[in-house]
Design an enzyme around this catalytic site. Structure first.
Site, PDB file in Angstrom:
ATOM      1  N   TYR A  96       7.382 -31.793  10.683  1.00 18.22           N
ATOM      2  CA  TYR A  96       6.482 -31.161  11.582  1.00 18.22           C
ATOM      3  C   TYR A  96       5.073 -32.410  11.278  1.00 18.22           C
ATOM      4  CZ  TYR A  96       7.380 -26.644  11.861  1.00 18.22           C
ATOM      5  OH  TYR A  96       7.891 -24.975  11.905  1.00 18.22           O
ATOM      6  N   ASN A 140       2.855 -23.460  12.093  1.00 16.43           N
ATOM      7  CA  ASN A 140       2.620 -22.832  11.427  1.00 16.43           C
ATOM      8  C   ASN A 140       2.977 -22.929  10.555  1.00 16.43           C
ATOM      9  OD1 ASN A 140       3.075 -19.822  11.767  1.00 16.43           O
ATOM     10  ND2 ASN A 140       4.690 -20.023   9.991  1.00 16.43           N
ATOM     11  N   ALA A 141       4.780 -23.740   9.259  1.00 20.80           N
ATOM     12  CA  ALA A 141       4.927 -24.183   8.496  1.00 20.80           C
ATOM     13  C   ALA A 141       3.886 -23.950   7.011  1.00 20.80           C
ATOM     14  CB  ALA A 141       4.127 -26.292   8.707  1.00 20.80           C
ATOM     15  N   GLU A 142       3.443 -22.648   6.701  1.00 23.19           N
ATOM     16  CA  GLU A 142       2.774 -22.910   5.466  1.00 23.19           C
ATOM     17  C   GLU A 142       1.598 -23.959   5.278  1.00 23.19           C
ATOM     18  OE1 GLU A 142       5.685 -20.685   5.829  1.00 23.19           O
ATOM     19  OE2 GLU A 142       6.212 -22.130   5.127  1.00 23.19           O
ATOM     20  N   ASN A 199       6.025 -24.460  19.092  1.00 23.52           N
ATOM     21  CA  ASN A 199       6.249 -23.962  17.102  1.00 23.52           C
ATOM     22  C   ASN A 199       6.189 -22.218  17.426  1.00 23.52           C
ATOM     23  OD1 ASN A 199       7.335 -24.544  14.757  1.00 23.52           O
ATOM     24  ND2 ASN A 199       6.392 -23.150  14.249  1.00 23.52           N
ATOM     25  N   GLU A 200       7.679 -21.926  17.021  1.00 21.93           N
ATOM     26  CA  GLU A 200       8.342 -20.031  17.237  1.00 21.93           C
ATOM     27  C   GLU A 200       7.253 -19.931  18.332  1.00 21.93           C
ATOM     28  OE1 GLU A 200       9.592 -19.937  12.502  1.00 21.93           O
ATOM     29  OE2 GLU A 200       7.123 -19.766  13.219  1.00 21.93           O
ATOM     30  N   TYR A 260      16.031 -16.195   9.773  1.00 22.32           N
ATOM     31  CA  TYR A 260      15.495 -16.024   8.123  1.00 22.32           C
ATOM     32  C   TYR A 260      16.757 -14.956   7.871  1.00 22.32           C
ATOM     33  CZ  TYR A 260      12.702 -20.800   8.664  1.00 22.32           C
ATOM     34  OH  TYR A 260      12.223 -21.529   8.770  1.00 22.32           O
ATOM     35  N   GLU A 298      15.365 -23.931  13.394  1.00 22.28           N
ATOM     36  CA  GLU A 298      15.367 -23.578  11.665  1.00 22.28           C
ATOM     37  C   GLU A 298      16.189 -22.260  10.936  1.00 22.28           C
ATOM     38  OE1 GLU A 298      10.938 -22.731  11.085  1.00 22.28           O
ATOM     39  OE2 GLU A 298      10.378 -24.164  12.016  1.00 22.28           O
ATOM     40  N   TYR A 364      10.232 -24.109  -2.704  1.00 22.01           N
ATOM     41  CA  TYR A 364      10.529 -23.795  -1.608  1.00 22.01           C
ATOM     42  C   TYR A 364      11.981 -23.157  -2.010  1.00 22.01           C
ATOM     43  CZ  TYR A 364      11.500 -21.770   3.542  1.00 22.01           C
ATOM     44  OH  TYR A 364      10.881 -20.783   4.451  1.00 22.01           O
TER      45      TYR A 364
END
EC number: 3.2.1.23
Length: 1005
Positions: A96, A140-142, A199-200, A260, A298, A364
């Site tokens: 990203y 997103n990506a936290e 993204n998403e 996920y 992902e 993570y």
């Protein structure tokens, strides 16, 4: 295939554009290609069919790991990560780009120093790693705002939509970021082979147009205008078919999705809920995008952990080596050929870059730890699988079939998915029918082979599948012309060397396995005991059965040598490619893969190369390690390890043997409690003498935030005034009338935030924070105020980042930070006039090196005292271990020297101890904010800081802010610098990024 010239690319792009459909969206031209073949005109290096990508005409499996360069702000360490990913057997990295770090002020795009993309691209190319670029604009990506800069809270339009103000806001960023990516495309000799727009883009609500094909097309056109010519690939959040090829406007070239499946319940790491193992991905792929290779952009390789969570070691326990064995083999059963694991290296949410759903660590539970360590078993287990796929090109052309029970085994307790090869070569993925089963199941295989339908084992014994395990059994597997009729043991790799071939097989503990080889030769055990090994001839094949042992055995059949290993021993083996020239391997091809050797080398083998008669290995060691080279090149005579000549022997089987001695160096670290600490009150704002005339007046009668209307006379939303990161401080002035008895305030700073309130110098109280609470209501009783007297209310708020914006239309990124509402009894709300501050300058942030998010609004931060060499000589002495005796915020600074030995990678940590009091601390190391500690919320108490941020051989400056939120003050229970096992490394020197020292700041207040 040759690279297209710049002129040819431009010409073909013009031809493609000329054949496109044009229409208008909010004043912008949208280009839609009616025929996907027109896209092919842009370049001919990266192509695809329904089974896989091709690069330069060669079919390729992309085994990829997710890495975010911005989460490791030491560019000289990026190559280290690429080495460790290449060593896994991977050939790709997905990354990203975080817009919020690059355009902190509208129109001011800065990608320099630690934020420059070019060193990342260069390191990838040097390591021979392809790249999938994912610049967003939403990621997103936290991360804070999901990658959206805070000033988007002021955009008068729906985020991630066709609203013109939003689209215009993204133009500058994408034009610059995509242009940087474009220069690094494979068409320009770079590593970038795929580009992900958006993204998403997978969920909408609230009356907003979703999905909006025109919006998606606009995003893609932005990239094309910036000279992106590689294929577009998507990452739908689930296999839902959004923007799939053939869907019309906004369709990508290659459809991909995320998964996920086990979720993020790190508190219960042993629980695998029913129904979480996907079983329909192949079916959905054939429905949604049958003409493109099956792509998982992902797939879960860890889990995020929120404030108050159980910690990342529990997340690793949830998504551990058992998970990788079961879930990743299951993914292969669907025929996945672009396979990206999120995250493979997580890194750190340094400098306030994270969102409020997470804390400083972004470990993570990944295969590679936050400290870049590769000791997790998951890393080794994935290495076995990735190298198998790399050595098995027939996997890419095999056709996945339906999941079965009772067809290929003699028990319904096991499920099997076959992948049947068009030419000889099939794969049978075996798992428990109840995927979460922890039982060991005995079974016999029933397989169709070139030798007929066989029940296996044909000799004595039975097969077994341990709990939470899975296997890939190969049938008619080609080892350079030798047909492996079947193997119940899993293949790690195989190679052809001068005069012989080597096949490496492995099995789990207490397992029995069987192998059949089409050969008229006899079986000879050339290393190890024959105990537990049986063999026989049957027709034109030989059959070998054995019990797995921790002692290696080698059997020879004709010119094939079969290494029989247990899984734990196989973890120590590596398969480096030998460069045709130089020391860098280049990108993997069938030719470079064939050049590989097999090396047993323990902790990490970074690479190998041949220089005349000298075979060089570059490796890392965490213990005394035996080294073996299997298949040393003809002409190689001497062995060098990390540049040093190593003596070696050669056994009767041609295996080179040596040993690297490990003797841990003496590591001397300073006792942080013994440093010469200096103290400064960093909340002078509560003093009656404080002058806030230089502060921003919070006097906007209307907010520019379209998401939440005001509940206050003027906006107290920090982003309305350009403050988007770190601590916020408000000062509210009013004249008392004597009727005031209480003060109510609602503050918002994101999950686990805190706030404190003073009236003049009198402490009123705090919202101490909770992991679940994004905002908090507090009511404080007031003593009798003197009518006609001026009073000041001071409010400190911890902004823990902006919310993400996953669902289009919810506008959660616009959830404001600051004061949402307040009420002073006996007074109208308008009686209070407010001023506020955050980081000095707001969007005109001061520290261009460390970026727009690194600093907050504390007095010491605004002055720059957190940087090296602050003017602390005149400050009073005071230690954070002594702390504060009353509510407030103290600032502490000290310096220390390190002299760690060269050639060693030594993970260092700042440890705060398990202190559960309501106190918050920020850790600064050489000016970089590398930790936010929240004692009463947790969970993080240990903060790793990499070499480069820390000067391992030089002077370091450490600073702490300590915020006491309770009436009895706060202090650190402990504060220590520690290390874990030093790693003897062949990596080389680590260069520190810029560490600007303190300089008096113009206009600082």
């Amino acid at each position: 295939m040759k690279l297209l010239s710049v002129a040819a690319v431009a010409l073909l792009a013009a031809q493609a554009a000329g054949a496109s459909i044009k229409h208008r969206l909010n004043g912008f031209t949208i280009l839609e290609h009616p025929d996907p073949a027109k896209r092919d005109l842009l370049q001919d290096i990266v192509t695809w069919d329904d089974k896989s990508l091709f690069i330069n005409g060669e079919r390729i499996m992309l085994f990829s790991g997710e890495v975010h360069p911005f989460r490791l702000p030491v560019p000289s360490l990026w190559l280290d990560i690429f080495h460790k990913i290449r060593a896994l057997g991977f050939n790709c990295v997905s990354f990203y780009i975080d817009w919020a770090l690059l355009e902190g002020k509208p129109g001011d795009y800065r990608a320099e120093g630690i934020f420059a993309l070019e060193p990342f691209f260069d390191a990838a190319k040097e390591a021979g790693i392809y790249l999938i670029a994912r610049p967003g604009s939403y990621i997103n990506a936290e991360v804070s705002g999901g990658g959206f800069p805070g000033w988007l809270q002021r955009v008068n339009g729906t985020l991630r939509s066709s609203d013109e103000p939003f689209l215009k806001a993204t133009d500058n960023y994408i034009a610059n970021a995509a242009a940087a990516v474009a220069k690094a495309q494979i068409t320009n000799g770079g590593p970038v082979i795929l580009y992900q727009p958006e993204n998403e883009y997978s969920g909408g609500c609230c009356g907003v147009k979703y999905p909006d094909a025109d919006y998606m097309q606009y995003v893609m056109d932005q990239a094309r205008k910036a000279d992106i010519v590689v294929p577009f690939i998507s990452n739908d959040a689930s296999p839902s078919g959004h923007n799939a090829p053939g869907s019309g406007t906004g369709a990508v070239d290659i459809y991909g999705h995320d998964s996920y499946p086990l979720g993020f319940d790190c508190a219960n790491p042993s629980v695998w809920p029913e129904g979480k193992l996907p079983d329909n991905f192949r079916t959905l792929h054939l429905e949604q995008s049958p003409s493109t290779p099956y792509s998982l952009l992902e797939f879960q390789a860890g889990a995020f952990d929120p404030w108050g969570g159980p910690g990342f070691e529990k997340c690793y326990a949830l998504v551990n080596h058992e998970f990788s064995r079961v879930f990743y083999r299951n993914d292969l059963s669907f025929g996945v050929s672009t396979f990206n694991l999120y995250m493979t290296f997580g890194g750190t949410n340094w400098g306030n870059l994270g969102h409020p759903g997470g804390y400083t660590s972004y470990d993570y539970g990944s295969p590679i730890t936050e400290t870049r360590n590769v000791t997790r078993e998951k890393y080794s287990d994935i290495k076995l699988l990735a190298n198998f796929v790399k050595a098995s090109p027939s996997y890419l052309t095999a056709t996945p079939r339906n999941l079965t029970t009772g067809v290929y085994t003699d028990t319904s307790d096991l499920a099997v998915t076959p992948l049947i090869g068009d030419s000889p070569g099939s794969f049978f993925v075996v798992r428990h029918t109840d995927y979460s089963s922890q039982e060991s199941t005995s079974y016999k295989l029933k397989l169709p082979t070139s030798a007929g339908n066989l029940t296996i084992p044909q000799l004595e014994g039975t097969l077994s599948l341990n709990g939470r395990d899975s296997k890939i059994h190969v049938v008619d597997y080609n080892v350079s012309g030798t047909n492996i009729i079947y193997s119940t043991a899993e293949v790690f790799t195989w190679k052809k060397f001068d005069g012989n071939k080597v096949l490496v097989l492995y099995g789990g503990p207490k397992e029995h396995h069987e192998l059949a080889i089409a050969s008229k030769s006899n079986v000879t055990i050339i290393e190890g005991s024959d105990s537990g090994i049986v063999s026989t001839r049957k027709g034109s094949s030989v059959i070998i059965g054995w019990d797995v042992s921790s002692t290696r055995r080698i059997v020879q059949v004709g010119d094939l040598r079969v290494f029989l290993l247990d899984r734990n021993s196989a973890y120590n083996y590596w398969v480096p490619e030998l460069p045709t020239e130089g020391t860098s391997p280049g990108f993997s091809t069938s030719k470079t893969t064939a050049s590989s050797i097999i090396v047993k080398a323990g902790y990490l083998l970074r690479g190998a190369h041949l220089d005349g008669a000298d075979l060089h290995l570059t490796a890392d060691f965490n213990a005394t390690t035996p080294i073996e080279v299997i298949g040393a090149p003809t002409g190689a005579k001497n062995l060098f390890v990390n540049g040093e000549k190593a003596s070696h022997t050669v056994d009767k089987n041609g295996i080179w043997s040596s040993e690297v001695k490990y003797a841990a160096p003496e590591i001397k670290l300073p006792g942080l409690k013994d440093l010469d600490w200096k103290y400064l009150d960093t909340l002078p704002e509560i003093k009656s003498s404080y002058d806030d005339s230089a502060w921003v007046s919070a006097d906007l009668p209307k907010t520019k935030n379209t998401h939440r209307p005001l509940d206050t006379p003027t906006s107290l939303y920090s982003s309305d005034y350009g403050f988007h990161t770190g601590y916020l401080i408000y000062r509210g002035h009013f004249v008392a009338n004597g009727k005031e008895s209480e003060f109510f305030i609602r503050t918002q700073g994101g999950s686990a935030f805190g706030s404190s309130v003073w009236l003049n110098e009198t402490y009123l109280g705090s919202w101490t924070g909770a992991d679940y609470a994004m905002d908090g209501n507090s009511t404080y009783k007031l003593s009798q105020l003197e009518s006609g007297k001026n009073y000041v209310i001071t409010v400190v708020i911890d902004n823990l980042g902006l919310d993400e914006n996953w669902t289009v239309g919810e506008e959660t990124m616009k959830n404001p930070r600051g004061i949402l509402s307040y009420k002073l009894s006996g007074q109208d709300a308008s009686a209070i006039t407010w001023k506020l501050t955050g980081n000095l300058g707001g969007e005109d942030y001061q520290d261009k090196v460390r970026g727009p998010l690194n600093e907050g609004g504390l007095y010491a931060e605004r002055q720059g005292f957190h940087q090296p060499q602050p003017p602390s000589e005149s400050w009073e002495s005071g230690s954070p271990l002594e702390g504060l005796s009353k509510p407030g915020i103290g600032f502490y600074t000290a310096q220390f020297d390190l002299d760690l030995p060269k050639g060693w990678d030594v993970p260092l940590y700042f440890n705060f101890g398990n202190n559960t009091q309501a106190a918050r601390a920020q850790l600064y190391v050489n000016g970089y904010q590398y930790g936010k500690f929240t004692g009463n919320v947790g969970p993080q108490t240990s903060f790793p800081v990499p070499e480069g941020i820390l000067n391992y051989r030089g002077t370091n400056y450490v600073a702490l802010s300590l915020w006491a939120l309770e009436s009895d003050g706060a202090k650190l229970g402990s504060f220590e610098l520690s290390y874990t096992t030093p790693v003897l490394t062949g990596y080389g020197n680590v260069e520190s990024p810029e560490q600007p020292k303190y300089e008096q700041r113009k206009g600082a207040y």
